[in-house]
Structures are given as C-alpha cells and as structure tokens.
Scaffold this motif. Structure first.
Motif, PDB file in Angstrom:
ATOM      1  N   MET A 107       0.818  -1.182   0.000  1.00 23.94           N
ATOM      2  CA  MET A 107       0.000   0.000   0.000  1.00 23.94           C
ATOM      3  C   MET A 107       0.867   1.253   0.000  1.00 23.94           C
ATOM      4  O   MET A 107       0.529   2.234  -0.637  1.00 23.94           O
ATOM      5  CB  MET A 107      -0.917  -0.028   1.220  1.00 23.94           C
ATOM      6  N   ALA A 108       1.967   1.218   0.718  1.00 17.24           N
ATOM      7  CA  ALA A 108       2.849   2.388   0.767  1.00 17.24           C
ATOM      8  C   ALA A 108       3.337   2.768  -0.625  1.00 17.24           C
ATOM      9  O   ALA A 108       3.355   3.946  -0.978  1.00 17.24           O
ATOM     10  CB  ALA A 108       4.031   2.111   1.690  1.00 17.24           C
ATOM     11  N   GLU A 109       3.692   1.774  -1.411  1.00 17.91           N
ATOM     12  CA  GLU A 109       4.166   2.056  -2.768  1.00 17.91           C
ATOM     13  C   GLU A 109       3.064   2.685  -3.609  1.00 17.91           C
ATOM     14  O   GLU A 109       3.298   3.652  -4.332  1.00 17.91           O
ATOM     15  CB  GLU A 109       4.653   0.761  -3.418  1.00 17.91           C
ATOM     16  N   TYR A 110       1.843   2.167  -3.502  1.00 21.01           N
ATOM     17  CA  TYR A 110       0.700   2.700  -4.244  1.00 21.01           C
ATOM     18  C   TYR A 110       0.464   4.170  -3.889  1.00 21.01           C
ATOM     19  O   TYR A 110       0.176   4.995  -4.754  1.00 21.01           O
ATOM     20  CB  TYR A 110      -0.547   1.865  -3.948  1.00 21.01           C
ATOM     21  N   LEU A 111       0.595   4.485  -2.609  1.00 20.07           N
ATOM     22  CA  LEU A 111       0.358   5.851  -2.148  1.00 20.07           C
ATOM     23  C   LEU A 111       1.574   6.760  -2.313  1.00 20.07           C
ATOM     24  O   LEU A 111       1.489   7.959  -2.073  1.00 20.07           O
ATOM     25  CB  LEU A 111      -0.065   5.837  -0.677  1.00 20.07           C
ATOM     26  N   GLY A 112       2.703   6.171  -2.701  1.00 19.58           N
ATOM     27  CA  GLY A 112       3.913   6.967  -2.870  1.00 19.58           C
ATOM     28  C   GLY A 112       4.474   7.451  -1.557  1.00 19.58           C
ATOM     29  O   GLY A 112       4.956   8.588  -1.451  1.00 19.58           O
ATOM     30  N   THR A 113       4.422   6.595  -0.536  1.00 24.42           N
ATOM     31  CA  THR A 113       4.889   6.982   0.788  1.00 24.42           C
ATOM     32  C   THR A 113       5.595   5.801   1.437  1.00 24.42           C
ATOM     33  O   THR A 113       5.873   4.803   0.790  1.00 24.42           O
ATOM     34  CB  THR A 113       3.705   7.491   1.646  1.00 24.42           C
ATOM     35  N   THR A 114       5.860   5.900   2.720  1.00 25.89           N
ATOM     36  CA  THR A 114       6.544   4.827   3.445  1.00 25.89           C
ATOM     37  C   THR A 114       5.531   3.972   4.209  1.00 25.89           C
ATOM     38  O   THR A 114       4.406   4.416   4.476  1.00 25.89           O
ATOM     39  CB  THR A 114       7.544   5.411   4.456  1.00 25.89           C
ATOM     40  N   THR A 115       5.964   2.790   4.601  1.00 26.63           N
ATOM     41  CA  THR A 115       5.088   1.936   5.415  1.00 26.63           C
ATOM     42  C   THR A 115       4.831   2.583   6.774  1.00 26.63           C
ATOM     43  O   THR A 115       3.747   2.432   7.332  1.00 26.63           O
ATOM     44  CB  THR A 115       5.673   0.522   5.597  1.00 26.63           C
ATOM     45  N   ASP A 116       5.805   3.321   7.296  1.00 30.82           N
ATOM     46  CA  ASP A 116       5.594   4.026   8.561  1.00 30.82           C
ATOM     47  C   ASP A 116       4.487   5.067   8.432  1.00 30.82           C
ATOM     48  O   ASP A 116       3.658   5.221   9.329  1.00 30.82           O
ATOM     49  CB  ASP A 116       6.886   4.717   9.024  1.00 30.82           C
ATOM     50  N   ALA A 117       4.468   5.781   7.310  1.00 32.96           N
ATOM     51  CA  ALA A 117       3.424   6.787   7.085  1.00 32.96           C
ATOM     52  C   ALA A 117       2.051   6.127   6.978  1.00 32.96           C
ATOM     53  O   ALA A 117       1.066   6.656   7.498  1.00 32.96           O
ATOM     54  CB  ALA A 117       3.731   7.593   5.829  1.00 32.96           C
ATOM     55  N   VAL A 118       1.978   4.978   6.323  1.00 31.54           N
ATOM     56  CA  VAL A 118       0.707   4.251   6.229  1.00 31.54           C
ATOM     57  C   VAL A 118       0.266   3.807   7.618  1.00 31.54           C
ATOM     58  O   VAL A 118      -0.899   3.963   7.991  1.00 31.54           O
ATOM     59  CB  VAL A 118       0.816   3.047   5.266  1.00 31.54           C
ATOM     60  N   ASP A 119       1.188   3.265   8.404  1.00 32.61           N
ATOM     61  CA  ASP A 119       0.862   2.838   9.766  1.00 32.61           C
ATOM     62  C   ASP A 119       0.379   4.011  10.613  1.00 32.61           C
ATOM     63  O   ASP A 119      -0.549   3.869  11.417  1.00 32.61           O
ATOM     64  CB  ASP A 119       2.076   2.176  10.425  1.00 32.61           C
ATOM     65  N   GLN A 120       0.988   5.179  10.434  1.00 32.56           N
ATOM     66  CA  GLN A 120       0.561   6.364  11.176  1.00 32.56           C
ATOM     67  C   GLN A 120      -0.848   6.787  10.762  1.00 32.56           C
ATOM     68  O   GLN A 120      -1.651   7.198  11.599  1.00 32.56           O
ATOM     69  CB  GLN A 120       1.547   7.508  10.960  1.00 32.56           C
ATOM     70  N   GLU A 121      -1.153   6.693   9.469  1.00 33.63           N
ATOM     71  CA  GLU A 121      -2.494   7.043   8.975  1.00 33.63           C
ATOM     72  C   GLU A 121      -3.534   6.090   9.563  1.00 33.63           C
ATOM     73  O   GLU A 121      -4.617   6.507   9.974  1.00 33.63           O
ATOM     74  CB  GLU A 121      -2.520   6.992   7.448  1.00 33.63           C
ATOM     75  N   ILE A 122      -3.206   4.818   9.620  1.00 36.93           N
ATOM     76  CA  ILE A 122      -4.108   3.828  10.221  1.00 36.93           C
ATOM     77  C   ILE A 122      -4.306   4.151  11.700  1.00 36.93           C
ATOM     78  O   ILE A 122      -5.438   4.190  12.191  1.00 36.93           O
ATOM     79  CB  ILE A 122      -3.560   2.403  10.040  1.00 36.93           C
ATOM     80  N   ALA A 123      -3.218   4.392  12.417  1.00 38.45           N
ATOM     81  CA  ALA A 123      -3.295   4.680  13.849  1.00 38.45           C
ATOM     82  C   ALA A 123      -4.103   5.939  14.133  1.00 38.45           C
ATOM     83  O   ALA A 123      -4.810   6.015  15.143  1.00 38.45           O
ATOM     84  CB  ALA A 123      -1.889   4.816  14.435  1.00 38.45           C
ATOM     85  N   ALA A 124      -4.042   6.906  13.226  1.00 35.02           N
ATOM     86  CA  ALA A 124      -4.782   8.164  13.402  1.00 35.02           C
ATOM     87  C   ALA A 124      -6.241   8.042  12.982  1.00 35.02           C
ATOM     88  O   ALA A 124      -7.010   8.980  13.130  1.00 35.02           O
ATOM     89  CB  ALA A 124      -4.096   9.266  12.601  1.00 35.02           C
TER      90      ALA A 124
END
Length: 108
Positions: free
Chosen positions: A1-18
C-alpha cells in the motif's frame, strides 16, 4: 500500500493509527485496506474519510463495521454508498453524512 500511495510503510501505519484509513487486520497482524477509500485522481484518501471514520467509530473499536457501512448502499443517499458521497461534489449530502453519529444512522 505504501508504494501505491507513494509513501513509506511508517506513514501508512501512522495514517491507520490516526483513524485516517479503513483497514482490517489479519490473524498475523497484516493491515488490509479497502481500495474504495482511495481517490483515483491522486492515489490519496477520499476527502474527509478520516472525519467520517472518527464520527462513526470514535474509539476505533469496529473498523469492520465502518468499512461495511461505508460500502453499503443507503436509501438516504438514493442508493449511493457513503464512500461515493464523500467523493461527490454534493455539499448537502456530505454535510448530512458527516452529521451522522453512529454506523447505523442511515442503514437501509
């Protein structure tokens, strides 16, 4: 998912956590994300999705319920799905949707 969104896995995890992304966790802890929550135009999240998610499930205890609700046709929106309402330019329908205070607000 991070690659699809053009971001890092940490950023995806932060979005989920938020609470900014709808997801389900598998038994091994992997987050699965429903593709319908992403905008085709820029690969970002559907506008105001995190606001809707928080209103429907403020404690983050029922992500499955939010996903099912957001993808289910609702009579209040002439058979449209809440996720489609957020994508639309219909300000009145978006305001009605964001005024809901629980998942069952528009069931039907």
């Amino acid at each position: 998912m991070a690659e699809y969104l053009g971001t890092t896995t940490d950023a995806v995890d932060q979005e989920i956590a938020a609470g900014g992304a709808l997801y389900l966790r598998t038994s091994d802890g992997t987050a699965l994300m429903q593709a319908a929550q992403f905008s085709d135009a820029d690969s970002g999240l559907v506008p105001r999705l995190s606001e809707l998610t928080f209103r429907m499930d403020p404690a983050g205890e029922d992500p499955e319920g939010v996903i099912l609700w957001a993808l289910t046709q609702q009579k209040a929106f002439h058979g449209g799905r809440p996720i489609e309402v957020l994508r639309s330019s219909d300000a009145a329908a978006i305001a009605q949707l964001l005024a809901a205070d629980r998942i069952g607000a528009f069931v039907g």
